[in-house]
Write a protein that holds these residues in place. Structure first.
Motif, short mmCIF file in Angstrom:
data_model
loop_
_atom_site.label_atom_id
_atom_site.label_comp_id
_atom_site.label_asym_id
_atom_site.label_seq_id
_atom_site.Cartn_x
_atom_site.Cartn_y
_atom_site.Cartn_z
N ARG A 67 -15.86 0.82 25.01
CA ARG A 67 -16.63 1.19 26.20
C ARG A 67 -17.24 -0.07 26.79
N SER A 68 -17.46 -0.10 28.09
CA SER A 68 -17.98 -1.30 28.74
C SER A 68 -19.31 -1.70 28.07
N PRO A 69 -19.57 -3.02 27.97
CA PRO A 69 -20.66 -3.48 27.11
C PRO A 69 -22.04 -2.92 27.42
N MET A 70 -22.47 -2.92 28.67
CA MET A 70 -23.82 -2.46 28.99
C MET A 70 -23.97 -0.96 28.69
N ALA A 71 -22.95 -0.18 29.09
CA ALA A 71 -23.01 1.26 28.87
C ALA A 71 -23.04 1.58 27.37
N CYS A 72 -22.18 0.89 26.61
CA CYS A 72 -22.08 1.16 25.18
C CYS A 72 -23.37 0.76 24.45
N CYS A 73 -23.84 -0.46 24.75
CA CYS A 73 -25.01 -0.97 24.04
C CYS A 73 -26.26 -0.18 24.37
N PHE A 74 -26.47 0.14 25.64
CA PHE A 74 -27.69 0.88 25.97
C PHE A 74 -27.62 2.32 25.44
N GLY B 282 0.80 -1.22 0.00
CA GLY B 282 0.00 0.00 0.00
C GLY B 282 0.83 1.27 0.00
N LEU B 283 0.13 2.40 0.13
CA LEU B 283 0.78 3.72 0.15
C LEU B 283 1.42 3.94 1.52
N ASN B 284 2.67 4.41 1.54
CA ASN B 284 3.40 4.56 2.81
C ASN B 284 3.03 5.80 3.62
N SER B 285 2.06 6.56 3.15
CA SER B 285 1.66 7.79 3.85
C SER B 285 1.25 7.51 5.29
N PRO B 286 1.79 8.29 6.25
CA PRO B 286 1.42 8.12 7.66
C PRO B 286 0.30 9.06 8.10
N ASP B 287 -0.32 9.79 7.16
CA ASP B 287 -1.22 10.90 7.51
C ASP B 287 -2.43 10.50 8.35
N ALA B 288 -3.01 9.33 8.05
CA ALA B 288 -4.34 9.01 8.59
C ALA B 288 -4.28 8.38 9.98
N ILE B 289 -5.16 8.84 10.85
CA ILE B 289 -5.40 8.21 12.15
C ILE B 289 -6.86 7.79 12.16
N PHE B 290 -7.12 6.49 12.22
CA PHE B 290 -8.49 5.98 12.22
C PHE B 290 -8.93 5.72 13.66
N ILE B 291 -10.12 6.20 14.01
CA ILE B 291 -10.74 5.86 15.29
C ILE B 291 -11.94 4.99 14.98
N VAL B 292 -11.91 3.74 15.46
CA VAL B 292 -12.95 2.77 15.13
C VAL B 292 -13.62 2.29 16.42
N GLY B 293 -14.65 1.47 16.27
CA GLY B 293 -15.34 0.91 17.43
C GLY B 293 -16.82 0.89 17.20
N LEU B 294 -17.58 0.92 18.27
CA LEU B 294 -19.03 1.03 18.17
C LEU B 294 -19.43 2.48 18.36
N PRO B 295 -20.56 2.89 17.78
CA PRO B 295 -21.04 4.26 18.06
C PRO B 295 -21.37 4.39 19.54
N ARG B 296 -21.25 5.58 20.07
CA ARG B 296 -21.52 5.90 21.48
C ARG B 296 -20.50 5.24 22.40
N SER B 297 -19.28 5.02 21.88
CA SER B 297 -18.25 4.36 22.69
C SER B 297 -17.20 5.34 23.21
N GLY B 298 -17.41 6.63 22.93
CA GLY B 298 -16.44 7.64 23.35
C GLY B 298 -15.49 8.05 22.25
N SER B 299 -15.82 7.70 21.00
CA SER B 299 -14.91 8.01 19.89
C SER B 299 -14.81 9.51 19.62
N THR B 300 -15.92 10.24 19.81
CA THR B 300 -15.87 11.69 19.59
C THR B 300 -14.95 12.36 20.60
N LEU B 301 -14.94 11.84 21.82
CA LEU B 301 -14.04 12.37 22.85
C LEU B 301 -12.58 12.15 22.44
N LEU B 302 -12.25 10.94 21.97
CA LEU B 302 -10.88 10.66 21.53
C LEU B 302 -10.50 11.54 20.34
#
Length: 668
Positions: free
Chosen positions: A541-548, A417-437
């Protein structure tokens, strides 16, 4: 499984149809009424009530026919042909005003019902409504100009029979490859089925053949906005505005594009200009509210949302947008109005769902958790039933990622692939605190925050491809991710370069940028192959908190798993399984950051993330809430505040109602 009863009922329904076609109406009614005792399936009941109503009308028992239609509409309030039948019966009973209302409702639900339009033209003529006569005449002329196959496609689409509509449309297009209306209809079906790459190709091809086709270009514009290709959308809207400079919907589209490109001030200015030209459209005020919220001007955003519901009291999106600020508190009057609107029989499904979610938030803020849960549950059930989501398809996708994304794949193809280091991906489930990170990292001088970018999902969709046979069966037999081991090795660097080029429009001048699309956890293998030097952070994020938290959030689109407690629990389990796989085949390639750890010890987790990304520590990342930037996710107001712990265990207030979720997550 024994299918004999199903086949028997299907045969009996066809038999009733044949009795109607041979004018044996009384026999059809009798057979239909006997069959009613045998069926429980809702769709079969709807079909049967419709046939009985038609037979009763032909038998001239109009009052009984209307009763049958009412029973049908209790099962499906959006059945356009039921309203058409209702109109015929009212006409027979010489109740012209009711007939007119029924035919109007029919064509509102399905604008391709020529018979209803033809009745309306006479009713409008009798009432001396000549402006309406002209409008109907134009609509009829448009429908009559369509080839019969495309008229059938239009009807099927409005009846929700998308796969059948697609089949007929594709067959038509085989012999009419340059038919623009056919291309537009096929693209519209693709958009409804969320097969955006097909739709994009069809519409761009249509515009090559017919550059002045305004409808095709506006359809293309709306699609580009939906999939987040704002730079390309900007070119399309400028062309449309040259053609129609006074078109307010095109101006609103341009303002939405400017919001998407992060040019919030320009967007707000354009929204305000549009509202000056027409102050009575609730949707214009709503869109202005979204732009103001993204900017962080919450008081003005609230005022815009309130103006939207004042103009349109049943506008569910206005109430939900207020709830979705997360900081707004509803008054008694607003709660009463939301509940009153929920009882409105003519309320559209989308508005009903939004009102339930908003009411749930209102009661939760008042610590009435039982009533809050009931509202959330009602909204979720309506949305889940409408989406028809099947969790087994996601589980199958994850099984395929595990099967085909092997250590050997990365050993042989991991450095193409392309050797560019530019991108930082934040993944996971929605409502898991990704916007905070994202807010923490975007507070660093060398990192641009962008938005939830659709580019990786779009690439995965292109690689997935589709099989005509599987479409007919309503299934997916995808080529991806199996084809990652088979495609031309040169493609990986090309895909990586394409990602960097396409996302440049969302960046400023920093050397690094964030893509915060949570669903990208499904495609970490693909990301590793096209951008081997990209950094990937798993926001967990912990399962119950994230899922609910996901269950009580009404998403714009793309998170269909979140509307059922068992589905969301199974999705979380599948996510954990896939993340464990990525760690085993790509050890150390993904950094897991637990939301609870960030809340407990912010600075330690900030330093962990910066070290992982190869960035020097900056105090601004700890003081993230002071950073001024546009944020377009539901958590926008929360991440503009310092860290607070109260939300981490909020689900516990609802614990009595979450037994099925705990069982699915295997939590005692």
């Amino acid at each position: 499984m024994n299918t004999a009863p199903f086949l028997d009922i299907e045969a009996q329904l066809k038999s009733i149809q044949q009795l109607i076609q041979t004018a044996k109406f009384n026999d059809a009614i009798e057979q239909g009424q006997k069959l009613q005792q045998q069926i429980s399936d809702t769709q079969e009941k709807i079909q049967l009530w419709y046939l009985i109503a038609v037979a009763q009308r032909y038998e001239k028992t109009f009052v009984q026919a209307l009763e049958s239609i009412n029973e049908l509409l209790k099962l499906d309030e959006s059945h356009s042909r039921a309203y058409q039948e209702q109109g015929y019966n009212y006409l027979a009973l010489k109740k012209s005003p009711q007939a007119k209302a029924s035919f109007e409702h029919a064509v509102e639900l399905n604008p391709s019902l020529m018979a209803s339009w033809q009745e309306l033209i006479e009713l409008y003529r009798d009432a001396a409504q000549m402006d309406e006569v002209q409008k109907v005449a134009n609509q009829l002329a448009k429908l009559k100009s369509l080839p019969p196959a495309l008229l059938a496609v239009t009807e099927l689409m409005h009846e929700g029979k998308l796969l059948k509509a697609e089949q007929i449309c594709r067959h038509f297009m085989q012999n009419n490859k340059r038919n623009i209306e056919g291309m537009c209809l096929l693209a519209e079906i693709g958009i409804e089925l969320k097969i955006y790459d097909d739709a994009e190709f069809l519409l761009s091809s249509a515009l090559e053949l017919a550059p002045t086709h305004v409808y095709a270009r506006s359809q293309y514009l709306n699609l580009l906005i939906r999939i987040g290709k704002f730079k390309a959308a900007e070119q399309q809207v400028e062309s449309l505005l040259i053609e129609q400079p006074g078109n307010l919907s095109f101006k609103v589209a341009k303002a939405n594009i400017l919001t998407g490109l992060g040019k919030i001030e320009q967007a707000i200015e354009l929204f305000e200009q549009v509202i000056t030209e027409d102050q009575q459209v609730a949707g214009f005020h709503l869109q202005l509210g979204h732009a103001l919220k993204a900017k962080g001007d919450i008081d003005k955003a609230v005022a815009a949302y309130q103006q939207a519901y004042k103009l349109s009291p049943n506008y569910g999106d206005a109430y939900w947008s207020l709830a979705n600020t997360k900081t707004y508190r509803f008054s008694d009057e607003e709660i009463n109005e939301m509940q009153r609107q929920q009882g409105n029989e003519d309320l559209a499904l989308t508005d009903r769902v939004q009102l339930h979610f908003a009411t749930g938030k209102a009661f939760e803020d008042r610590k009435d958790y039982k009533q809050a849960f009931q509202s959330y549950q009602q909204g979720n059930k309506l949305q889940h039933d409408h989406n028809g989501f099947d969790i087994t398809k996601i589980e199958k996708q994850i099984a395929e990622q595990i099967k085909f994304c092997t250590p050997e794949l990365f050993q042989h193809r991991g450095n193409l692939g392309l050797n560019s280091p530019d991108a930082i991906f934040i993944v996971g489930l929605p409502r898991s605190g990704s916007t905070l990170l994202e807010q923490i990292l975007a507070s660093h001088s060398k990192v641009d925050g962008t938005m939830e970018l659709h580019n990786v999902l779009g690439l995965a969709a292109r690689l997935r491809g589709r099989s005509n046979q599987s479409e007919k069966q309503g299934e997916q037999h995808s080529q991806y991710p199996k084809n990652l081991a088979e495609i031309n090795p040169d493609y990986f660097v090309r895909f990586g370069q394409q990602f960097i080029d396409e996302t440049r429009a969302y960046r400023e001048q920093a050397p690094f940028f964030i893509d915060k699309m949570p669903n990208n956890f499904l495609h970490i293998g693909l990301i590793r192959l096209i951008l081997p030097n990209a950094k990937i952070i798993d926001a967990r994020r912990s399962p119950m908190a994230c899922c609910f938290s996901g269950f009580k959030q009404l998403f714009a689109e793309g998170q269909d798993f979140s509307y059922d407690l068992e589905d969301i629990g199974r999705y979380y389990q599948a996510y954990l399984k896939l993340m464990a796989h990525w760690e085993s085949v790509l050890p150390g390639h993904v950094l897991t950051v637990n939301h609870e750890d960030v809340v407990d010890d912010l600075e330690t987790q900030v330093r962990r993330m910066l070290d992982f990304c190869g960035l020097e520590f900056e105090q601004s990342c700890v003081d993230f809430h002071k950073t001024k930037r546009n944020i377009k996710t539901p958590s926008s107001e929360q991440v503009r505040q310092p860290i607070y712990k109260s939300a981490t265990e909020q689900w516990q207030y609802f614990e009595p109602y979450l037994t099925s979720l705990k069982k699915t997550l295997k939590i005692d």
